[in-house]
Structure formats: C-alpha cells, structure tokens
Motif scaffolding. Structure first.
Motif, PDB file in Angstrom:
ATOM      1  N   CYS A   1      46.692  51.917 127.627  1.00  9.08           N
ATOM      2  CA  CYS A   1      47.131  52.755 127.091  1.00  9.08           C
ATOM      3  C   CYS A   1      48.529  53.606 127.134  1.00  9.08           C
ATOM      4  O   CYS A   1      48.139  53.527 129.126  1.00  9.08           O
ATOM      5  N   GLY A   2      48.469  53.994 127.016  1.00  9.74           N
ATOM      6  CA  GLY A   2      49.880  55.134 126.944  1.00  9.74           C
ATOM      7  C   GLY A   2      50.037  55.527 125.563  1.00  9.74           C
ATOM      8  O   GLY A   2      49.656  55.499 124.694  1.00  9.74           O
ATOM      9  N   GLY A   3      51.834  56.528 126.046  1.00  4.71           N
ATOM     10  CA  GLY A   3      52.075  57.235 124.316  1.00  4.71           C
ATOM     11  C   GLY A   3      51.390  58.691 124.825  1.00  4.71           C
ATOM     12  O   GLY A   3      51.289  58.927 125.072  1.00  4.71           O
ATOM     13  N   ILE A   4      51.262  58.706 123.629  1.00  4.72           N
ATOM     14  CA  ILE A   4      50.350  60.219 122.868  1.00  4.72           C
ATOM     15  C   ILE A   4      48.964  60.588 122.779  1.00  4.72           C
ATOM     16  O   ILE A   4      48.561  59.660 121.662  1.00  4.72           O
ATOM     17  N   TYR A   5      48.163  61.502 123.883  1.00  4.55           N
ATOM     18  CA  TYR A   5      47.024  61.095 124.156  1.00  4.55           C
ATOM     19  C   TYR A   5      46.110  62.300 123.033  1.00  4.55           C
ATOM     20  O   TYR A   5      46.981  63.375 123.169  1.00  4.55           O
ATOM     21  N   ASN A   6      45.549  61.883 122.237  1.00  2.00           N
ATOM     22  CA  ASN A   6      45.115  62.553 121.436  1.00  2.00           C
ATOM     23  C   ASN A   6      43.593  62.766 121.463  1.00  2.00           C
ATOM     24  O   ASN A   6      42.287  62.893 121.917  1.00  2.00           O
ATOM     25  N   LYS A   7      43.286  64.559 122.063  1.00  2.00           N
ATOM     26  CA  LYS A   7      42.473  65.661 122.550  1.00  2.00           C
ATOM     27  C   LYS A   7      40.607  65.260 121.484  1.00  2.00           C
ATOM     28  O   LYS A   7      39.504  64.750 122.179  1.00  2.00           O
ATOM     29  N   GLN A   8      40.920  64.849 120.362  1.00  2.00           N
ATOM     30  CA  GLN A   8      39.642  65.173 119.469  1.00  2.00           C
ATOM     31  C   GLN A   8      39.060  63.694 119.197  1.00  2.00           C
ATOM     32  O   GLN A   8      38.146  63.661 119.038  1.00  2.00           O
ATOM     33  N   ALA A   9      40.156  62.914 119.590  1.00  2.00           N
ATOM     34  CA  ALA A   9      39.409  60.984 119.410  1.00  2.00           C
ATOM     35  C   ALA A   9      39.471  60.731 120.783  1.00  2.00           C
ATOM     36  O   ALA A   9      38.780  59.550 120.913  1.00  2.00           O
ATOM     37  N   HIS A  10      40.244  61.091 121.717  1.00  2.00           N
ATOM     38  CA  HIS A  10      39.949  61.077 123.378  1.00  2.00           C
ATOM     39  C   HIS A  10      40.810  59.845 123.847  1.00  2.00           C
ATOM     40  O   HIS A  10      40.197  58.458 123.931  1.00  2.00           O
ATOM     41  N   SER A  11      41.810  59.320 122.552  1.00  2.00           N
ATOM     42  CA  SER A  11      42.457  58.186 123.117  1.00  2.00           C
ATOM     43  C   SER A  11      43.894  57.941 122.398  1.00  2.00           C
ATOM     44  O   SER A  11      44.731  59.526 122.122  1.00  2.00           O
ATOM     45  N   TYR A  12      44.281  57.094 123.197  1.00  2.00           N
ATOM     46  CA  TYR A  12      45.908  57.295 123.016  1.00  2.00           C
ATOM     47  C   TYR A  12      46.850  56.405 121.753  1.00  2.00           C
ATOM     48  O   TYR A  12      45.579  55.642 121.240  1.00  2.00           O
ATOM     49  N   THR A  13      47.487  56.582 121.036  1.00  2.00           N
ATOM     50  CA  THR A  13      48.807  56.360 120.602  1.00  2.00           C
ATOM     51  C   THR A  13      48.805  54.694 120.567  1.00  2.00           C
ATOM     52  O   THR A  13      48.668  53.802 120.029  1.00  2.00           O
ATOM     53  N   ASP A  14      49.278  54.599 121.597  1.00  2.00           N
ATOM     54  CA  ASP A  14      49.643  52.859 121.790  1.00  2.00           C
ATOM     55  C   ASP A  14      49.075  52.259 123.261  1.00  2.00           C
ATOM     56  O   ASP A  14      48.444  52.701 123.684  1.00  2.00           O
ATOM     57  N   ASN A  15      49.552  51.135 122.846  1.00  2.00           N
ATOM     58  CA  ASN A  15      49.151  50.148 124.669  1.00  2.00           C
ATOM     59  C   ASN A  15      50.589  49.705 125.143  1.00  2.00           C
ATOM     60  O   ASN A  15      51.802  49.482 124.577  1.00  2.00           O
ATOM     61  N   ILE A  16      50.202  49.692 126.711  1.00  2.00           N
ATOM     62  CA  ILE A  16      51.096  49.270 127.085  1.00  2.00           C
ATOM     63  C   ILE A  16      51.209  47.895 127.560  1.00  2.00           C
ATOM     64  O   ILE A  16      49.729  47.274 127.748  1.00  2.00           O
ATOM     65  N   ILE A  17      51.579  47.051 128.004  1.00  2.00           N
ATOM     66  CA  ILE A  17      51.449  45.950 127.446  1.00  2.00           C
ATOM     67  C   ILE A  17      52.048  44.958 128.891  1.00  2.00           C
ATOM     68  O   ILE A  17      53.887  45.066 128.288  1.00  2.00           O
ATOM     69  N   VAL A  18      52.222  44.312 129.941  1.00  2.00           N
ATOM     70  CA  VAL A  18      52.694  43.790 130.357  1.00  2.00           C
ATOM     71  C   VAL A  18      52.268  42.323 130.425  1.00  2.00           C
ATOM     72  O   VAL A  18      51.260  41.464 130.454  1.00  2.00           O
ATOM     73  N   TYR A  19      53.722  40.757 130.273  1.00  2.00           N
ATOM     74  CA  TYR A  19      53.984  39.996 130.281  1.00  2.00           C
ATOM     75  C   TYR A  19      54.307  39.055 131.826  1.00  2.00           C
ATOM     76  O   TYR A  19      54.773  39.420 131.941  1.00  2.00           O
TER      77      TYR A  19
END
Length: 284
Positions: free
Chosen positions: A258-276
């Motif tokens: 995960c990456g990006g901004i953390y949403n405390k209410q949803a307990h999740s991040y807005t983005d994904n970090i992907i390595v190829y």
C-alpha cells in the motif's frame, strides 16, 4: 491581461522637408513647460490604478499583522508533493530511485523492459497433488533489509487479492494462482506497509529502483534472483490489472504493497506501490 502596446512611430513624409528649430524655454508657454510633468504623473496614476486592480484579485496573504486566516485543506502528504504537476501519465513505468517521485504509467502501458539479461524460466514441476507442489518459502531484498517468510493469499468474494493477517506484519503472501517464482509468467507477492502497531515487512518497498535484486527461495531448494525493472505508485481505483497479472513470455515477479494517503476511518490507503522485476539468475 495584455501588455501595453508601444507608442506609434510617426510615419515618414514624402519629399524633402525642413525641420523647424525647437522653441527656446523662454518662448514656451507655462502650460507647455508643465505638460511633460502632467503626462508622467498621469501615466503613473494609470499604472497605480492597474496595480490596485490586480492586487484586489490576488489571494489574501497573512503578513502577521492581523488575525491568522484559516484555510480548510487536506493534511499534506509526501505523495501529494511528489505527484504535484503530474497531469500527464508517463508512457512507461519509471525506474524509481533515490528522491525520485513515484507516479503511475498509462493504464495501457506494458510492463517495463528488463534491466538485466533474462534467463530461461524454470520448467513447471509436474506433481499429482497440491501437497507435493513446490512453494515459495522466503523472500530476501538486501537493499531494504527484507528477510521474510512467504505464506499464500487468494481472492476474496469481490475478486480482490487478499493480504497476510495483520497479526503477522512480517509475513508476505504469494498469490497461489499466479506462477511459481521462476516459472514463466508474473508471480505475485504482496505484504503490508504498516499495521496499527507500526512498520510492516514492505515499509521500505518504495525505495527500490531499477537494477536492485530480489531473491525468492522455494521449497524444492531452487533459488531465484529477480532484477527490478521498474516501480510505480497507482491509485487503487485505477489499478493496472493487465500490466500486473497479464501473461509474459519470461519469468517475472510483482511485489505489491500500500501507499498514498492513509484513511483512518476506512483503515486503508489510497494507492498501491508496485515493483516489477524479471528473472536474471537461478540455481538449484
């Protein structure tokens, strides 16, 4: 706002003309002598009026002389700063690197090209039962000091990839329906960036860059080395499914967190970090 046009240059007259001598200061009337000063004052007055009009349209600035102005805005984040101005998506996945912003590639972009010579994929192991099928058991990434066990993950009812238990922040998860690391196709491994208790196994995943090495150890004693070819940060709402899971002609690896901004209410991040990454060495 347009610039002021230059004053018109007098057109030349046809034929020879005589130039009258300038009048002396004594011969000029008081009004004539005062005229240049009045013109200059009038010009300055016009400029001043324009500047006042422009300043009235500018946003207010708090110079500390009055009560502070309260402007409602979202909490700043590293991601917002890095992606500032990224209005046009890149045509390919970027290489990453120190102080390099992570931005998404175009949705239709293919996986990045290999950063090291490709080696042939490991032939699939023929087994009669799932119990005897080889599995990835450990992942090591020297650059970011990862040395973690690998479990398995699958899809939930919504078709989304599940993750390792939050109670095991240092455990990674191999998508059991993706190729075994080293076999032809994209093998997918994910892991948490953090939990409520602190940093997790892929906390530093975003630091990887083109040319870095990833080692995956298998239960059949084979060791695979993958070389990073690119890294990106994408919104979960526009996840590049084809680029991550699409078939490839060689053995590749995808690491996701995960990456990006953390949403405390949803307990999740807005983005994904992907390595190829692409298979560059194997043994065993």
């Amino acid at each position: 706002m347009t610039e002021h046009e230059p004053a018109a240059t007098p057109a030349p007259t046809s034929g020879p003309t005589s130039t009258p001598a300038p009048a002396s200061a004594e011969e000029r009337s008081p009004m004539s002598r005062a005229l240049p000063g009045l013109l200059i004052a009038g010009s300055l007055g016009g400029v001043g009026a324009i500047m006042v009009g422009l300043l009235s349209m500018a946003p207010p600035v708090d110079d500390g002389s009055g009560p502070p102005q309260v402007v409602a805005q979202a909490e700043p984040s590293t991601v917002q700063i890095q992606n500032a101005g990224a209005f046009v998506l890149a045509p390919t996945v970027g290489p990453g690197g120190k102080n390099a912003p992570l931005t998404p590639a175009r949705l239709e972009a293919p996986p990045p090209l290999a950063a090291a010579p490709i080696v042939a994929a490991i032939p699939p192991v023929k087994t009669t039962t799932a119990k005897t099928k080889p599995k990835p058991i450990r992942i090591k990434i020297p650059k970011i000091k990862v040395n973690a066990s690998i479990g398995t993950v699958t899809l939930d009812r919504k078709g989304s990839l599940t993750t390792p238990p939050l109670s095991k922040p240092n455990l990674t998860g191999w998508y059991r329906y993706s190729p075994l690391p080293g076999e032809k196709g994209p093998s997918v491994i994910n892991g948490h960036v953090s939990t409520r208790k602190g940093a997790a196994v892929f906390q530093r995943l975003r630091e990887l860059a083109k040319g870095d090495h990833i080692y995956v150890y298998r239960s059949d004693k084979k060791v695979t080395r993958f070389t990073v070819s690119g890294i990106e940060q994408v919104s979960k709402s526009t996840f590049p499914t084809k680029r991550v899971y699409g078939n490839t002609n060689d053995a590749q690896l995808r690491l996701i967190t995960c990456g990006g901004i953390y949403n405390k209410q949803a307990h999740s991040y807005t983005d994904n970090i992907i390595v190829y990454a692409t298979l560059s060495k194997k043994k065993g």
